[in-house]
Design a protein around this motif. Sequence first.
Motif, PDB file in Angstrom:
ATOM      1  N   SER A   1       0.792  -1.230   0.000  1.00 19.53           N
ATOM      2  CA  SER A   1       0.000   0.000   0.000  1.00 19.53           C
ATOM      3  C   SER A   1       0.825   1.281   0.000  1.00 19.53           C
ATOM      4  O   SER A   1       0.338   2.333  -0.413  1.00 19.53           O
ATOM      5  CB  SER A   1      -0.934   0.019   1.221  1.00 19.53           C
ATOM      6  N   LEU A   2       2.061   1.204   0.500  1.00 19.80           N
ATOM      7  CA  LEU A   2       2.876   2.400   0.666  1.00 19.80           C
ATOM      8  C   LEU A   2       4.034   2.380  -0.328  1.00 19.80           C
ATOM      9  O   LEU A   2       5.203   2.208   0.039  1.00 19.80           O
ATOM     10  CB  LEU A   2       3.394   2.500   2.105  1.00 19.80           C
ATOM     11  N   GLY A   3       3.698   2.586  -1.591  1.00 17.95           N
ATOM     12  CA  GLY A   3       4.712   2.515  -2.641  1.00 17.95           C
ATOM     13  C   GLY A   3       5.768   3.591  -2.539  1.00 17.95           C
ATOM     14  O   GLY A   3       6.873   3.439  -3.075  1.00 17.95           O
ATOM     15  N   HIS A   4       5.464   4.685  -1.857  1.00 19.29           N
ATOM     16  CA  HIS A   4       6.413   5.791  -1.744  1.00 19.29           C
ATOM     17  C   HIS A   4       7.122   5.775  -0.388  1.00 19.29           C
ATOM     18  O   HIS A   4       7.529   6.812   0.110  1.00 19.29           O
ATOM     19  CB  HIS A   4       5.689   7.126  -1.942  1.00 19.29           C
ATOM     20  N   ALA A   5       7.278   4.594   0.178  1.00 21.82           N
ATOM     21  CA  ALA A   5       7.961   4.484   1.465  1.00 21.82           C
ATOM     22  C   ALA A   5       8.822   3.231   1.489  1.00 21.82           C
ATOM     23  O   ALA A   5       8.542   2.244   0.799  1.00 21.82           O
ATOM     24  CB  ALA A   5       6.949   4.442   2.608  1.00 21.82           C
ATOM     25  N   GLU A   6       9.862   3.291   2.272  1.00 19.92           N
ATOM     26  CA  GLU A   6      10.646   2.103   2.567  1.00 19.92           C
ATOM     27  C   GLU A   6      10.063   1.457   3.818  1.00 19.92           C
ATOM     28  O   GLU A   6       9.901   2.128   4.840  1.00 19.92           O
ATOM     29  CB  GLU A   6      12.117   2.470   2.797  1.00 19.92           C
ATOM     30  N   VAL A   7       9.729   0.194   3.737  1.00 24.50           N
ATOM     31  CA  VAL A   7       9.149  -0.539   4.858  1.00 24.50           C
ATOM     32  C   VAL A   7      10.195  -1.525   5.360  1.00 24.50           C
ATOM     33  O   VAL A   7      10.589  -2.441   4.648  1.00 24.50           O
ATOM     34  CB  VAL A   7       7.862  -1.276   4.443  1.00 24.50           C
ATOM     35  N   GLU A   8      10.656  -1.310   6.581  1.00 26.02           N
ATOM     36  CA  GLU A   8      11.738  -2.127   7.135  1.00 26.02           C
ATOM     37  C   GLU A   8      11.329  -2.686   8.479  1.00 26.02           C
ATOM     38  O   GLU A   8      10.873  -1.945   9.366  1.00 26.02           O
ATOM     39  CB  GLU A   8      13.003  -1.278   7.290  1.00 26.02           C
ATOM     40  N   GLU A   9      11.480  -3.979   8.663  1.00 20.94           N
ATOM     41  CA  GLU A   9      11.243  -4.571   9.975  1.00 20.94           C
ATOM     42  C   GLU A   9      12.533  -4.509  10.783  1.00 20.94           C
ATOM     43  O   GLU A   9      13.591  -4.926  10.312  1.00 20.94           O
ATOM     44  CB  GLU A   9      10.773  -6.022   9.869  1.00 20.94           C
ATOM     45  N   ALA A  10      12.433  -3.994  11.999  1.00 20.50           N
ATOM     46  CA  ALA A  10      13.590  -3.926  12.896  1.00 20.50           C
ATOM     47  C   ALA A  10      13.702  -5.269  13.624  1.00 20.50           C
ATOM     48  O   ALA A  10      13.452  -5.379  14.825  1.00 20.50           O
ATOM     49  CB  ALA A  10      13.446  -2.779  13.882  1.00 20.50           C
ATOM     50  N   ALA A  11      14.071  -6.295  12.867  1.00 23.16           N
ATOM     51  CA  ALA A  11      14.061  -7.655  13.388  1.00 23.16           C
ATOM     52  C   ALA A  11      15.224  -7.935  14.331  1.00 23.16           C
ATOM     53  O   ALA A  11      15.253  -8.988  14.973  1.00 23.16           O
ATOM     54  CB  ALA A  11      14.080  -8.647  12.229  1.00 23.16           C
ATOM     55  N   ASP A  12      16.178  -7.015  14.413  1.00 19.89           N
ATOM     56  CA  ASP A  12      17.355  -7.225  15.262  1.00 19.89           C
ATOM     57  C   ASP A  12      17.219  -6.544  16.615  1.00 19.89           C
ATOM     58  O   ASP A  12      18.203  -6.349  17.324  1.00 19.89           O
ATOM     59  CB  ASP A  12      18.612  -6.711  14.559  1.00 19.89           C
ATOM     60  N   ARG A  13      15.973  -6.198  16.986  1.00 14.72           N
ATOM     61  CA  ARG A  13      15.755  -5.510  18.261  1.00 14.72           C
ATOM     62  C   ARG A  13      14.763  -6.279  19.124  1.00 14.72           C
ATOM     63  O   ARG A  13      13.831  -6.905  18.615  1.00 14.72           O
ATOM     64  CB  ARG A  13      15.247  -4.085  18.026  1.00 14.72           C
ATOM     65  N   ALA A  14      14.983  -6.236  20.425  1.00 12.77           N
ATOM     66  CA  ALA A  14      14.043  -6.771  21.409  1.00 12.77           C
ATOM     67  C   ALA A  14      13.128  -5.634  21.859  1.00 12.77           C
ATOM     68  O   ALA A  14      13.415  -4.458  21.636  1.00 12.77           O
ATOM     69  CB  ALA A  14      14.789  -7.361  22.594  1.00 12.77           C
TER      70      ALA A  14
END
Length: 370
Positions: A132-145
Amino acid sequence: MPLRRLPLHDLHVGQGGRMVPFAGWEMPVHYPAGVMAEHLHTRSAASLFDVSHMGQVLLRPRNGLDHLASCVEALVPADILGLPRGRQRYALLTDDAGGIRDDVMMANRGDHLFVVVNASTRDADLAHFRESLGHAEVEEAADRALLALQGPTAEHALGRLVPAVSGMRFMDVAIVPWGGMDLWLSRSGYTGEDGFEISVPATGAQTLAEALLAGGEVKLAGLGARDSLRLEAGLCLYGNDIDRTTSPVEAGLSWSIGKARRIGGSRAGGFPGADRILRQLELGPRRQRVGLQPEGRAPMRAGTAITSPEGHVGHVTSGGFGPTLQAPIAMGYVDAKLAQPGTRLNGDVRGRSLPVSVVPLPFVAPSFKR
């Protein structure tokens, strides 16, 4: 599929945590003191909950934060354009039928949005954002607790490590250095108590947890106490109290719909399911989430049918024992005409029809630092 393990798994096991499957993760449900003790300690002092199973998502704009906020408003009825820097807001991802895909926390961190999503919906939410957000970078912060420090002494406990937290108020967010790493802080939580949610690099989570526990006033608490605390606070659990069959208005979450997004507002509608949701805001829903107080000591669990002399009128979505009140409590949906506090109904418990009264939510008043 094997269960995922929390960054603090070894700490939980070493402290006697009883580990159970939850949303694809191995999670501590309680420690040797038990759910009751953990619940009451949170109300009187401070407890540390490991909520690293929740998804942490960064939405980075390619065309400025206002443009991103406008695009996000096409997914939620909350006012994201009006969200000030350094603040966060509760928001609902809705679908075309006006149901709730997920409930999330969205924070404005100046040059991007930080979103915390539920564990059971994290993959679907990530896909939804990316689609849905083609004009955004979507990043999961998978390295954080993610740790939640909750209770009336939470500020004191965290303030020993990070004195700046004393200046934060409810729903403030900040990035603060500590121990050679950045802590992503929000003054919020899921217990009704004052407290903080702390995103920390997974490699430093144990160092932070041990520093918080070292003072003695903070104790570990598990999923069991988290659930009884949020029930007393009248807070929804996704998959129980809200889902794609419930609308924000039915769920009593109309307050999360921004004034600008309502009829007559400068950015009215424009989110999935707006027709149904705005119509319910104007005319009222056919059913309503309410607090329920069973008489006697028998709890009414999720799925319990609620009846009146007219027949079936609703059901319980969350129920159990409220340690603070020393009594059974529940939430559920009933016909809107029966949603007034004081209305007496019945719940079907193991073949018996037991009296229950509609009561205001929350059962325990919040103690946030405003």
